[in-house]
Design an enzyme around this catalytic site. Structure first.
Site, PDB file in Angstrom:
ATOM      1  N   HIS A 108     -25.455 -11.449  39.009  1.00  0.00           N
ATOM      2  CA  HIS A 108     -25.729 -11.061  37.623  1.00  0.00           C
ATOM      3  C   HIS A 108     -25.293  -9.618  37.440  1.00  0.00           C
ATOM      4  CE1 HIS A 108     -28.556  -8.540  35.222  1.00  0.00           C
ATOM      5  NE2 HIS A 108     -28.189  -9.380  34.271  1.00  0.00           N
ATOM      6  N   GLY A 261     -30.994 -13.114  18.158  1.00  0.00           N
ATOM      7  CA  GLY A 261     -29.669 -13.288  18.745  1.00  0.00           C
ATOM      8  C   GLY A 261     -29.294 -14.752  18.867  1.00  0.00           C
TER       9      GLY A 261
END
Length: 302
Positions: A108, A261
């Site tokens: 990540h 979002g």
């Protein structure tokens, strides 16, 4: 203190997304990223790139987003009252790579910039980001390479930067309800602005630019290792920890959902397949036990 240049940050982030996708596509050797551009009703949008069922990457996403809003959500201003009544912009590149081979770790990375403005007052802004590695089967060589690359990226900004950001990462990517870290850590920083815009921006770029140098050599070393159903099932079990962290603790996931979002892009980080098993324990002396005993412990790898 130098004034923030939002346009320079955005240009860098779009270029970073492109360069990371090129490097990962080459390392995968079979898959291609599919691009999806989107707009947000409240303001802003993004460019999502997703690779599925590649030669190595089972699911990977490298997302750019730039969202704007007329005011911060109440949940955010409760913790940061100085943001109340300000319009905001948040932009960043966030990625998660879930390989199919259990010997290739999940990785990540995220670099981001936030600015909140109000007419007649100085802007409130900061950078954040970092990267972390989540192996299913540990290799000392990989852990050392990952952390050495992170340390090298931080070195131009002072000897104290890597130890501080490594410690922050160890503490942040920790599942409190499990009492265990998500992986072997890496770097994590937030609220970066004290050194001024130019220096803070340079540090964020150093972290973003070093991600592929940290991850791609590990992918290349492990992607051809043979694995059995045993290793695959353990990988799917351990992916459950990844899901738990992202949905319970991850600041980026929570901020994205709180600010309206795009849900598909926010939850892109979740793996395609995962399993949970009640009160499972690894067999003593097994490679699976070694992950817990040797690798899922905060330690100095370099």
């Amino acid at each position: 203190m130098s004034q923030p240049d939002k346009h320079a940050v955005k240009a860098y982030l779009l270029d970073l997304q492109e360069r990371i996708c090129v490097a990962l596509t080459s390392a995968d050797g079979g898959g291609q990223f599919i691009e999806d551009t989107w707009q947000r009703e409240e303001g802003g949008g993004g460019r999502s790139r997703v690779l599925t069922q590649g030669a190595v990457i089972e699911k990977g996403g490298v997302n750019f987003s730039h969202v704007t809003g007329s005011q911060m959500p109440a949940s955010a201003t409760a913790h940061r009252p100085e943001l109340a009544g300000r319009r905001f912009e948040a932009m960043g590149v966030s990625l998660v790579i879930h390989p199919e081979n259990p010997f290739v770790p999940t990785s990540h990375a995220n670099v981001r910039f936030f600015i909140a403005e109000k007419d007649g007052e100085p802007p409130v802004w900061w950078f954040g980001g970092g990267y972390d590695l989540t192996p299913y089967y540990g290799f000392d060589e990989d852990c050392q390479h990952w952390h050495q690359t992170a340390k090298n990226a931080c070195a131009p900004f002072g000897e104290s930067v890597y130890p501080a950001y490594k410690k922050w990462c160890d503490e942040y990517f920790f599942l409190k309800h499990r009492g265990e870290p998500r992986g072997i850590g890496g770097l994590f920083f937030d609220d970066l602005n004290a050194a001024g815009f130019e220096q803070s921006f340079a540090l964020m770029r150093a972290v973003g630019d070093s991600y592929t140098a940290a991850y791609v050599p590990i992918m290349e070393r492990r992607k051809a290792l043979p694995f059995s159903e045993r290793e695959r099932q353990f990988q799917l079990y351990r992916r459950g920890r990844y899901v738990e962290f992202n949905l319970v603790y991850d600041r980026g996931t929570l901020f994205g959902l709180q600010t309206g979002g795009r849900t598909e892009s926010i939850l892109m980080s979740l793996p395609p397949l995962v399993r949970w098993e009640y009160d499972w324990k690894p067999e003593a002396g097994s490679p699976e036990a070694q992950l817990y005993e040797r690798y899922l412990r905060a330690q100095d790898w370099v």
